[in-house]
Design an enzyme around this catalytic site. Structure first.
Site: not given
Ligand SMILES: Cc1cc2nc3c(=O)[nH]c(=O)nc-3n(C[C@H](O)[C@H](O)[C@H](O)COP(=O)(O)OP(=O)(O)OC[C@H]3O[C@@H](n4cnc5c(N)ncnc54)[C@H](O)[C@@H]3O)c2cc1C
Lengths: 418, 104
Positions: B103-104
């Site tokens: 999720c960056v």
């Protein structure tokens, strides 16, 4: 006359409104922006408030001043969108019809989503966030007189806006206490749900080393269940406990509640969109830009900026009934403060993780990627000026929306073997 | 992409052993994958795994732990008991889905 309604007048909403107003004929389109108040905050500045590096006045301007005069700005809390009737209803009952809607209401920290976190007696006494104006300014007061103890910096869950900000906060805190001669009285722990310091491997390794060098303990894979405010500890689902004297948390980041009420969101109230065009997966009259969408890119002002560059041309094709030809590549670009007057810089997209090298001009720079330099720190400070004077008015920035590989190099041990 | 054999089935996996082809999976494969990471499947284990499969089919991404609990209705604490330490990763592995992205 057709109506374009933009929900949210923050980073993404302001740039979009200013850029599209210039492109859409006034005889055919009205462009309206809705936001709850007139205080546009420069959120990257929240990082500096707790340490007294910025004062409250440095981060706030009038929204109206930054949205072109020919764009009506409606003040009000959004109650709901009816995507079938194509209307937006505000809490005060006003109804705005739209032909095209842009959702740009961002995400908000939600301490209420973790049991115990916002309990009275603890919230803004020994538990703080710095992701809101109120949190950052209250924390500044606290740090002015805090005499040391266990400082825990903790991320509840991804995705969060500016995923590097909690690390930057930890580095700045370390430097802050060192400079005040308190470092030996402060024990700093960085707690994350991720398996390492950051999401991307090369970056993670560098940040991991930097934490180690600064004597900051890393507690990975920590999925918080609750904050026990009596014993002052974080408790995880696998029953680990981390005691704190001062907790600086990044609460769960969620999209606005009206998105859930309107049936437009996922479990975090983020709007599912096509990751290249940002068009809603359900309605061809709705786009979601900036933090409010669910694309697998960083939630950052830079992403909003690059994505809008691609969106504007696409939007003009879309309303002309043509296929959209532009494709956003997930480009993100962030300065990372590391304390002691230095910063790093990262540049990456959906497919390429942050790599070392020079930026923006290959071989020349003047910025260095993934390296701590004074120039990068100057860049970060200068960005506030660029934000208000170049980015918000929708003027061109000298950085391409599409990520470039020029100047970047893969560390030798990471080069894929052919 | 490496190919490996589980219980006589040929399956494609990535470098970390997560399956990459949705339709190569069935519950016998799932059971063997679970055994490989020390999880013995019971009825309680299959509930969330079936949810992951179904959700991936409609969304094309591996659901997060939050989604498994809020949309699938499974208790997070229970998921930690069933799939100790890293439930999101372990569930994805057993369900034959891509590793959940950070999720960056
Ligand atoms: C501490 C911190 C540091 C950061 N540092 C950086 C950085 O260095 N670089 C970078 O690129 N990014 C950084 N960011 C992230 C950046 O600020 C955000 O990604 C960016 O603001 C997103 O823009 P947006 O328009 O999507 O949302 P926002 O700018 O948050 O705007 C959303 C707007 O919607 C309005 N709104 C929301 N709900 C409603 C409602 N129901 N009714 C009416 N109005 C509503 C809000 O008032 C707000 O004005 C940082 C963020 C934080 C918190």
């Amino acid at each position: 006359m057709r109506n374009l309604v933009i929900l949210g007048g923050g980073t993404a909403g302001t740039i979009t409104a200013n850029k599209l107003r210039k492109k859409l004929p006034k005889s055919e389109w009205t462009v309206t922006v809705v936001d709850r108040d007139d205080a546009h905050r420069y959120q990257p500045g929240y990082l500096f408030l707790p340490f007294g590096m910025y004062q409250p006045d440095d981060v706030t301007k009038s929204r109206r001043e930054y949205i072109s005069d020919d764009i009506p700005l409606v003040y009000g809390d959004i109650d709901r969108v009816d995507p079938e009737a194509q209307t937006v209803t505000l809490m005060d009952g006003a109804v705005l019809p739209y032909d095209q809607l842009v959702i740009a209401t961002g995400v908000t920290p939600r301490p209420d989503q973790t049991p115990g976190m916002d309990d009275e007696g603890s919230w803004y006494t020994d538990v703080f966030d710095f992701y809101t104006y109120e949190g950052a300014t209250r924390l500044a007061e606290k740090l002015r007189t805090w005499q040391g103890g266990k400082l825990v910096v903790q991320v509840v869950e991804m995705p969060i806006k500016c995923p590097v900000a909690p690390l930057e906060f930890s580095f700045l805190a370390e430097a802050f206490f060192t400079e005040r001669g308190l470092r030996d009285k402060v024990d700093i722990t960085y707690v994350t749900p991720l398996s390492s310091a950051f999401t991307k491997p090369i970056c993670s390794e560098r940040f991991g080393h930097l934490l180690e060098d600064r004597g900051i303990t890393l507690e990975p894979d920590f999925m918080i269940e609750r904050v026990d405010t009596d014993s002052k500890a974080l408790v995880s689902f696998d029953e680990r406990e981390i005691p704190y004297d001062l907790l600086v948390t990044i609460p769960l980041n969620m999209g606005a509640d009206y998105i859930a009420r309107s049936g437009l969101g996922n479990e975090l109230n983020l709007v599912p969109v096509d990751k290249h065009t940002l068009l809603s997966k359900k309605y061809d009259t709705i786009f979601a830009l900036g933090d409010a969408n669910d694309i697998p890119a960083s939630k950052a002002g830079s992403v909003a900026h690059f994505e809008i560059e691609v969106f504007v041309e696409n939007f003009l094709q879309h309303i002309a009934g043509r296929a959209m030809t532009g494709a956003f590549d997930g480009h993100a670009n962030c300065f990372i403060e590391t304390g002691y007057g230095k910063a790093m810089l990262i540049d990456f997209n959906y497919d390429v993780e942050p790599l070392p090298g020079r930026f923006p001009v290959a071989g020349v720079g003047p910025m260095s990627l993934l390296k701590e330099t004074r120039l990068n720190h100057m860049g970060k400070l200068a960005f506030r000026w660029a934000y208000w004077n170049v980015l918000m008015p929708g003027r061109p920035m000298p950085i391409s929306a599409e990520m470039s590989m020029a100047g970047k190099h893969m560390p030798a041990d990471k080069v894929p073997v052919s | 992409m490496p190919v490996t054999t589980i219980d006589g089935h040929e399956i494609h996996v990535d470098d970390e052993g997560f399956m990459t082809v949705y339709d190569e999976w069935d519950e016998t494969v799932g059971k063997s994958l679970a055994a490989a990471i020390g999880v013995e499947m019971t009825d309680e284990h299959w509930g969330p795994i079936r949810f992951l499969r179904q959700d991936f089919k409609s969304e094309s991404v591996t659901p997060t732990l939050r989604r498994v609990s809020t949309v699938g209705g499974f208790d997070t604490k229970k998921l930690f008991e069933l799939f100790p330490k890293k439930p999101a990763k372990k569930m994805a592995y057993i369900a034959g889905l891509p590793k959940p992205h950070g999720c960056v």
